[in-house]
Design a protein around this motif. Structure first.
Motif, PDB file in Angstrom:
ATOM      1  N   GLN A  63      42.349  45.969  50.097  1.00 51.54           N
ATOM      2  CA  GLN A  63      42.157  45.421  50.348  1.00 51.54           C
ATOM      3  C   GLN A  63      40.902  44.748  50.311  1.00 51.54           C
ATOM      4  N   LEU A  66      38.786  43.690  47.448  1.00 53.02           N
ATOM      5  CA  LEU A  66      38.805  41.987  46.730  1.00 53.02           C
ATOM      6  C   LEU A  66      37.537  40.466  47.894  1.00 53.02           C
ATOM      7  N   HIS A 260      46.151  48.847  35.874  1.00 54.10           N
ATOM      8  CA  HIS A 260      45.640  48.513  38.214  1.00 54.10           C
ATOM      9  C   HIS A 260      44.742  47.056  37.761  1.00 54.10           C
ATOM     10  N   HIS A 261      44.682  46.164  37.425  1.00 52.82           N
ATOM     11  CA  HIS A 261      43.786  44.759  36.682  1.00 52.82           C
ATOM     12  C   HIS A 261      43.386  44.458  37.933  1.00 52.82           C
ATOM     13  N   THR A 262      43.978  45.003  39.135  1.00 56.19           N
ATOM     14  CA  THR A 262      44.059  44.025  40.355  1.00 56.19           C
ATOM     15  C   THR A 262      43.619  44.864  40.956  1.00 56.19           C
ATOM     16  N   ASP A 263      43.524  46.260  41.256  1.00 59.11           N
ATOM     17  CA  ASP A 263      43.085  47.494  41.791  1.00 59.11           C
ATOM     18  C   ASP A 263      41.610  47.834  41.450  1.00 59.11           C
ATOM     19  N   TRP A 264      40.574  47.000  41.747  1.00 59.77           N
ATOM     20  CA  TRP A 264      39.765  47.603  41.404  1.00 59.77           C
ATOM     21  C   TRP A 264      38.849  48.692  41.322  1.00 59.77           C
ATOM     22  N   THR A 267      40.064  51.019  39.496  1.00 61.58           N
ATOM     23  CA  THR A 267      39.258  51.023  38.056  1.00 61.58           C
ATOM     24  C   THR A 267      37.756  51.942  38.357  1.00 61.58           C
TER      25      THR A 267
END
Length: 300
Positions: A63, A66, A260-264, A267
């Motif tokens: 969270q 982001l 994992h394009h939203t789990d920066w 990444t």
């Protein structure tokens, strides 16, 4: 008269007083020091801050990554464990170490004798051979990718493996040959002549005399090749994309990012793990690397 006395006072070091000219010189030197170091700090921040942002983001939770927060709270060290536990990640590591390690050894072993011949031998066609090596440096790999792929995949049935990338390194690399040749030109011929007078042949002279003196150049070539293989994305994409068991870190990182394009945070953690070995290798070998690259331009 006052101007003459000031000139005499300025020229007389016995007075011990600081003259206006000295104050101006000191002020100018201080300003130059501040300007140079300010530019150095700015350049360092330009390169370091993205990496700092990368590491900080890798330690955030999903969270917080982001949001606009810059400092992780709390520190999520478990992100690295989650990345390591990803299916295939350790396999990508092993494949990358095989590709970079074995490829570097083969490149150095195969390029050094060729560079030695071009630097120290006198034979007909020597300059033409050097021009061919330089011409190969100017040839983009994308130009020959289709015939090379047809040869390795259709004739030798090695698609889905890293061997089409590793085996060619056993036949030399144009850039490595040129860089080593430039370094070997800095080694005086008298050392080679003395070894031959003592009964050494060309191979023994190369191993006993040239190699110990060419360690900085060899280290520079090895690092260049290791970095190239470690970061290579184009080659594994062409030959190994159809077989996940043969993926390297550079290609596997792309698939990890897609999954994992939203789990920066994950990444970024995977990116740090991919970059860390290269940074550590360069950190411990930078002295030999800089010395080897610098000395290659001494002679032409």
């Amino acid at each position: 008269m006052a101007q003459v006395l000031d000139a005499v006072k300025e020229a007389d070091p016995a007075t011990g007083a600081v003259t206006p000219a000295e104050r101006t010189a000191r002020r100018k030197s201080l300003l130059n020091w501040i300007a140079v170091h300010s530019l150095g700090v700015a350049a360092a921040l330009f390169f370091v801050l993205p990496f700092v942002f990368l590491v900080l983001t890798s330690l955030m939770n999903g969270q917080q990554a982001l949001t606009r927060d810059l400092w992780p709270h709390p520190l999520e060290w478990s992100n690295y464990q989650r990345v390591f536990n990803t299916d295939g990640f350790l396999t990508w590591w092993k494949n990358t170490l095989l590709y970079a390690g074995l490829g570097t050894v083969l490149t150095v072993v195969s390029s050094l004798p060729v560079a030695y011949a071009l630097a120290k031998f006198r034979f007909r066609g020597r300059h033409l051979s050097l021009m061919l090596v330089i011409s190969m440096m100017m040839l983009p790999p994308q130009v020959v990718v289709i015939p090379m792929y047809l040869f390795w995949a259709k004739q030798l049935d090695l698609s889905g493996t890293l061997w089409p990338l590793i085996i060619p390194m056993a036949f030399g690399d144009a850039f490595s040959i040129f860089l080593l040749r430039q370094f070997l030109l800095t080694i005086p011929n008298e050392y080679l002549d003395a070894a031959k007078v003592d009964g050494c042949g060309e191979l023994r002279t190369l191993l006993k005399v040239v190699v110990p003196m060419a360690k900085p150049g060899i280290a520079a070539v090895a690092l260049f090749q290791f970095f190239y293989a470690w970061n290579d994305y184009f080659g594994p994409q062409i030959y190994a994309s159809e077989n996940p068991a043969a993926w390297t870190l550079s290609y596997g990182l792309e698939t990890f990012k897609s999954a994992h394009h939203t789990d920066w945070n994950l990444t970024m953690a995977a990116t740090v793990l991919v970059m860390a070995p290269v940074i550590l290798v360069f950190f411990f070998a930078q002295k030999a690397f800089v010395e080897g690259v610098t000395l290659t331009g001494v002679k032409g």
